[in-house]
Scaffold this motif. Structure first.
Motif: not given
Length: 265
Positions: A79-106
């Protein structure tokens, strides 16, 4: 080295092992980055103060002046960061999800993602990234330290699904764990002689530009060509970008000389 002794660092699982409560995101609500009025074609010529001692991404002398142009500016990560908003945008991955403890990203890899030589990108290539970065063969102190201390696990669920776990939770966790893939078919001769064997081998890339087969003019210039039929050329955040057909980086020892050449055309 202590991290490598733990067998759970590399884990193989099945799709049914994915947590059932994941909230998948695709980052498609951000504004487009490129300008639809931008035209494709032409050549962009720039300068560098010295010729790089290697085109490797790791090992002795790899962190040279040319590395940013060859890797940071064009390589794709999960993934990457949007150059204007700073939010996460897709790269090679087109979807992602975080675990509740924010340690694991799928991550779910875009099925269309390929390298410049046409070989598909898959989860095993990110296993390969971790392996190469942690290996003593690459003579890569920063990578050895970063991958051993920042990450605790990488799991493969299938060819297009993986997870990466960090030692500590992070804000913008998907971006923190976003790796670039190291193609297994290219690094299949990785070993103790890595630095010499791969000194001038042109690596297939998942991004928009790759060094041409005849693009290395030793001591003079390096030319990168826009990847024909690049897999991400029509994706929302990548279309209308990476427009020149060629990027030429010429050796010009002094900035004043570079400016003079610019005025001369």
């Amino acid at each position: 080295q202590e991290r490598l002794k733990k067998p759970e660092f590399f884990t193989f699982a099945k799709p049914e092992d994915l947590p059932k409560d994941l909230q998948w995101q695709d980052g498609m609500n951000e504004p487009e980055v490129g300008d639809p009025k931008a035209q494709k074609g032409g050549t962009f010529t720039y300068w560098m103060p010295s010729f790089p001692p290697t085109v490797r991404m790791m090992g002795e002398n790899a962190n040279n002046f040319f590395r940013g142009y060859h890797y940071d500016d064009v390589e794709m990560s999960l993934v990457s960061l949007h150059p204007e908003t700073g939010n996460v945008i897709p790269g090679i991955a087109n979807q992602w999800a975080e675990s509740a403890d924010r340690r694991t990203v799928y991550f779910r890899i875009d099925p269309a993602a390929t390298y410049s030589d046409g070989v598909p990108v898959d989860a095993d290539d990110f296993f390969n990234t971790s392996y190469l970065q942690l290996s003593e063969y690459s003579q890569n102190p920063f990578g050895n330290e970063w991958y051993a201390t920042q990450y605790t696990n990488i799991t493969r669920f299938d060819a297009h699904t993986l997870s990466i776990t960090m030692a500590e939770p992070k804000v913008l966790a998907p971006y923190w764990v976003s790796m670039s893939p190291m193609p297994r078919h290219f690094y299949n001769e990785f070993g103790p002689d890595f630095e010499q064997r791969y000194q001038w081998r042109v690596r297939p890339i998942s991004g928009a530009y790759v060094i041409k087969d005849d693009g290395i003019q030793f001591g003079r210039s390096i030319t990168m060509a826009r990847v024909k039929d690049w897999w991400a050329k029509d994706r929302k955040y990548y279309k209308h970008r990476f427009n020149p057909d060629y990027l030429i980086y010429r050796v010009v020892r002094l900035p004043d000389k570079a400016l003079e050449l610019f005025f001369q055309g």
